[in-house]
Motif scaffolding. Structure first.
Motif, PDB file in Angstrom:
ATOM      1  N   TYR A 263    -104.084 -43.947 -21.556  1.00 18.69           N
ATOM      2  CA  TYR A 263    -104.145 -42.484 -21.615  1.00 18.69           C
ATOM      3  C   TYR A 263    -103.081 -41.878 -22.515  1.00 18.69           C
ATOM      4  O   TYR A 263    -103.171 -40.717 -22.913  1.00 18.69           O
ATOM      5  N   THR A 264    -102.058 -42.656 -22.831  1.00 17.07           N
ATOM      6  CA  THR A 264    -101.055 -42.249 -23.806  1.00 17.07           C
ATOM      7  C   THR A 264    -100.344 -43.508 -24.271  1.00 17.07           C
ATOM      8  O   THR A 264    -100.565 -44.595 -23.722  1.00 17.07           O
ATOM      9  N   LYS A 265     -99.488 -43.409 -25.262  1.00 21.21           N
ATOM     10  CA  LYS A 265     -98.851 -44.582 -25.839  1.00 21.21           C
ATOM     11  C   LYS A 265     -98.075 -45.362 -24.782  1.00 21.21           C
ATOM     12  O   LYS A 265     -97.177 -44.836 -24.116  1.00 21.21           O
ATOM     13  N   GLY A 266     -98.430 -46.630 -24.607  1.00 21.72           N
ATOM     14  CA  GLY A 266     -97.707 -47.517 -23.729  1.00 21.72           C
ATOM     15  C   GLY A 266     -98.005 -47.396 -22.255  1.00 21.72           C
ATOM     16  O   GLY A 266     -97.423 -48.121 -21.445  1.00 21.72           O
ATOM     17  N   LEU A 267     -98.910 -46.491 -21.869  1.00 23.06           N
ATOM     18  CA  LEU A 267     -99.188 -46.278 -20.452  1.00 23.06           C
ATOM     19  C   LEU A 267    -100.684 -46.330 -20.172  1.00 23.06           C
ATOM     20  O   LEU A 267    -101.492 -45.844 -20.974  1.00 23.06           O
ATOM     21  N   ILE A 268    -101.039 -46.902 -19.031  1.00 25.16           N
ATOM     22  CA  ILE A 268    -102.445 -47.016 -18.667  1.00 25.16           C
ATOM     23  C   ILE A 268    -102.678 -46.495 -17.256  1.00 25.16           C
ATOM     24  O   ILE A 268    -101.748 -46.342 -16.453  1.00 25.16           O
ATOM     25  N   ALA A 269    -103.943 -46.225 -16.966  1.00 25.99           N
ATOM     26  CA  ALA A 269    -104.413 -45.989 -15.606  1.00 25.99           C
ATOM     27  C   ALA A 269    -105.473 -47.046 -15.335  1.00 25.99           C
ATOM     28  O   ALA A 269    -106.428 -47.180 -16.110  1.00 25.99           O
ATOM     29  N   PHE A 270    -105.295 -47.809 -14.262  1.00 26.85           N
ATOM     30  CA  PHE A 270    -106.230 -48.876 -13.942  1.00 26.85           C
ATOM     31  C   PHE A 270    -107.271 -48.351 -12.958  1.00 26.85           C
ATOM     32  O   PHE A 270    -106.960 -48.057 -11.806  1.00 26.85           O
ATOM     33  N   GLU A 271    -108.520 -48.241 -13.431  1.00 30.03           N
ATOM     34  CA  GLU A 271    -109.612 -47.757 -12.593  1.00 30.03           C
ATOM     35  C   GLU A 271    -110.306 -48.947 -11.940  1.00 30.03           C
ATOM     36  O   GLU A 271    -110.852 -49.814 -12.628  1.00 30.03           O
ATOM     37  N   HIS A 272    -110.250 -48.981 -10.624  1.00 31.11           N
ATOM     38  CA  HIS A 272    -110.904 -50.066  -9.890  1.00 31.11           C
ATOM     39  C   HIS A 272    -112.410 -50.031 -10.159  1.00 31.11           C
ATOM     40  O   HIS A 272    -113.018 -48.962 -10.247  1.00 31.11           O
ATOM     41  N   ALA A 273    -113.003 -51.216 -10.283  1.00 34.24           N
ATOM     42  CA  ALA A 273    -114.437 -51.309 -10.558  1.00 34.24           C
ATOM     43  C   ALA A 273    -115.233 -50.699  -9.420  1.00 34.24           C
ATOM     44  O   ALA A 273    -114.913 -50.871  -8.242  1.00 34.24           O
ATOM     45  N   SER A 274    -116.305 -49.978  -9.768  1.00 31.40           N
ATOM     46  CA  SER A 274    -117.210 -49.419  -8.774  1.00 31.40           C
ATOM     47  C   SER A 274    -118.126 -50.516  -8.263  1.00 31.40           C
ATOM     48  O   SER A 274    -118.325 -51.543  -8.924  1.00 31.40           O
ATOM     49  N   PRO A 275    -118.695 -50.335  -7.065  1.00 31.23           N
ATOM     50  CA  PRO A 275    -119.651 -51.325  -6.551  1.00 31.23           C
ATOM     51  C   PRO A 275    -120.801 -51.544  -7.521  1.00 31.23           C
ATOM     52  O   PRO A 275    -121.172 -50.621  -8.264  1.00 31.23           O
ATOM     53  N   PRO A 276    -121.372 -52.743  -7.566  1.00 29.08           N
ATOM     54  CA  PRO A 276    -122.456 -53.044  -8.510  1.00 29.08           C
ATOM     55  C   PRO A 276    -123.648 -52.100  -8.396  1.00 29.08           C
ATOM     56  O   PRO A 276    -124.361 -51.887  -9.363  1.00 29.08           O
ATOM     57  N   SER A 277    -123.855 -51.522  -7.219  1.00 32.08           N
ATOM     58  CA  SER A 277    -125.018 -50.654  -7.022  1.00 32.08           C
ATOM     59  C   SER A 277    -124.777 -49.222  -7.466  1.00 32.08           C
ATOM     60  O   SER A 277    -125.630 -48.362  -7.316  1.00 32.08           O
ATOM     61  N   SER A 278    -123.573 -48.961  -7.986  1.00 32.01           N
ATOM     62  CA  SER A 278    -123.245 -47.590  -8.367  1.00 32.01           C
ATOM     63  C   SER A 278    -124.197 -47.088  -9.450  1.00 32.01           C
ATOM     64  O   SER A 278    -124.503 -47.773 -10.416  1.00 32.01           O
ATOM     65  N   THR A 279    -124.673 -45.881  -9.268  1.00 22.93           N
ATOM     66  CA  THR A 279    -125.586 -45.272 -10.247  1.00 22.93           C
ATOM     67  C   THR A 279    -124.924 -44.124 -10.991  1.00 22.93           C
ATOM     68  O   THR A 279    -125.586 -43.390 -11.710  1.00 22.93           O
ATOM     69  N   SER A 280    -123.629 -43.935 -10.779  1.00 28.38           N
ATOM     70  CA  SER A 280    -122.910 -42.836 -11.429  1.00 28.38           C
ATOM     71  C   SER A 280    -121.989 -43.386 -12.507  1.00 28.38           C
ATOM     72  O   SER A 280    -120.907 -43.890 -12.215  1.00 28.38           O
ATOM     73  N   PRO A 281    -122.404 -43.322 -13.789  1.00 23.83           N
ATOM     74  CA  PRO A 281    -121.588 -43.895 -14.858  1.00 23.83           C
ATOM     75  C   PRO A 281    -120.294 -43.118 -15.101  1.00 23.83           C
ATOM     76  O   PRO A 281    -119.367 -43.643 -15.691  1.00 23.83           O
ATOM     77  N   GLN A 282    -120.243 -41.869 -14.649  1.00 22.59           N
ATOM     78  CA  GLN A 282    -119.051 -41.058 -14.832  1.00 22.59           C
ATOM     79  C   GLN A 282    -118.681 -40.400 -13.495  1.00 22.59           C
ATOM     80  O   GLN A 282    -118.908 -39.214 -13.283  1.00 22.59           O
ATOM     81  N   PRO A 283    -118.130 -41.173 -12.587  1.00 20.34           N
ATOM     82  CA  PRO A 283    -117.846 -40.621 -11.260  1.00 20.34           C
ATOM     83  C   PRO A 283    -116.661 -39.658 -11.260  1.00 20.34           C
ATOM     84  O   PRO A 283    -115.838 -39.652 -12.178  1.00 20.34           O
TER      85      PRO A 283
END
Length: 312
Positions: A10-30
């Protein structure tokens, strides 16, 4: 153990780790919860965010936010810097997922970071968020006062505060303190500069958002200014060791809730409150205690998704 997910730079040198959604998730942009840890925390250092991520509705996900202050960086950082970086993270997800809801969830000093994000210098320019969850928002000052409360130990605490303040007043707030200079400084760990030591230990320091001995008028200038567009939920462990035994936890949350509502803000006090059996970050707590907290967070975002108001 592998933790599948997506690393967002999200900026230089820093990240946000988004946990994977369940395989059945139908929302590509939750919708998303951005989780901010406390002092010494980093990615995956606290267990319960992973459990929340796996329990959320399919329309929500959770990302753990890495800040410069994460891990050992806290001792030479500040809430102001954290809020600036958090603002960059929120802006990243606002751009990535236009129209989606964003909730900030803080643990321990992550709660102070959220308060600084909403109320600190420059807040007017930061993106609005739909909700905040303050889990384990405790007073570092009162915790250290309780630990160093008598005799020679209290003098050591007073001396540490005086030493830090003297350096700050001389414009040397960035000077790193020697662990051998004072037992309190040694106990706090490091590297630790004078500014952050004073901020954490002194009444009225920049980190002093949650102390129970602050006046209602003080809280009106903090909690009372939270906008009505941002729903608040408090979660405080009944067994949190950093809250002195003399403090009535439920009464303190009720006080903050009252002041927020008097200022026109909204508090979810149905799923929020004191969590029975819970310690500071719930690590090692019984499964039923952890699931209680997880269920409260799920209930909060579910209600937020339905645009329900819990100001009762």
């Amino acid at each position: 153990m592998a933790h599948p997910g997506t690393a967002h730079k999200y900026t230089k040198g820093l990240i946000a780790f988004e946990h994977a959604s369940p395989p059945s998730s139908t929302s590509p942009q939750p919708h998303i919860i951005l989780w901010i840890g406390g002092l010494t925390d980093g990615l995956l250092t606290v267990p319960y965010p992973s459990l929340i991520a796996s329990s959320l509705p399919l329309t929500w996900s959770l990302a753990e936010v890495l800040l410069t202050s994460s891990y050992s960086g806290w001792g030479t950082g500040s809430l102001a810097r954290d809020a600036t970086e958090l603002g960059e993270c929120v802006a990243h997800f606002k751009k990535l997922r236009p129209g989606k809801k964003i909730v900030l969830m803080g643990h321990s000093t992550g709660c102070q970071d959220i308060m600084e994000y909403l109320l600190g210098k420059g807040n007017e320019a930061r993106e609005k968020v739909d909700g905040i969850i303050l889990q384990g928002g405790v007073s570092d000052r009162e915790a250290w006062e309780d630990y160093y409360k008598e005799g020679e130990r209290r003098k050591q605490l007073d001396d540490a505060i005086a030493m830090a303040r003297e350096l700050v007043d001389k414009g040397k707030g960035e000077e790193v303190l020697s662990p051998e200079s004072n037992p309190v400084i040694k106990d706090m760990g490091g590297p630790l500069n004078a500014y952050r030591a004073y901020s954490l230990l002194a009444k009225g320091g920049d980190d002093d958002y949650f102390s129970s001995d602050l006046s209602d008028q003080h809280f009106r200038n903090t909690f009372g200014r939270i906008p009505d567009t941002t729903t608040v939920m408090f979660l405080l462990g009944a067994e949190d060791p950093y809250v002195p035994a003399s403090i009535d936890r439920a009464a303190l949350l009720e006080r903050w809730t009252r002041i927020i509502r008097e200022g026109g803000g909204v508090v979810n006090s149905i799923t929020g409150g004191v969590v029975p059996g819970a310690h500071h970050n719930l690590d090692g707590d019984p499964e039923e205690v952890v699931q209680d907290l997880v269920g409260r967070v799920v209930g909060f975002v579910f209600a937020l998704g339905l645009e329900m108001t819990w100001n009762i």
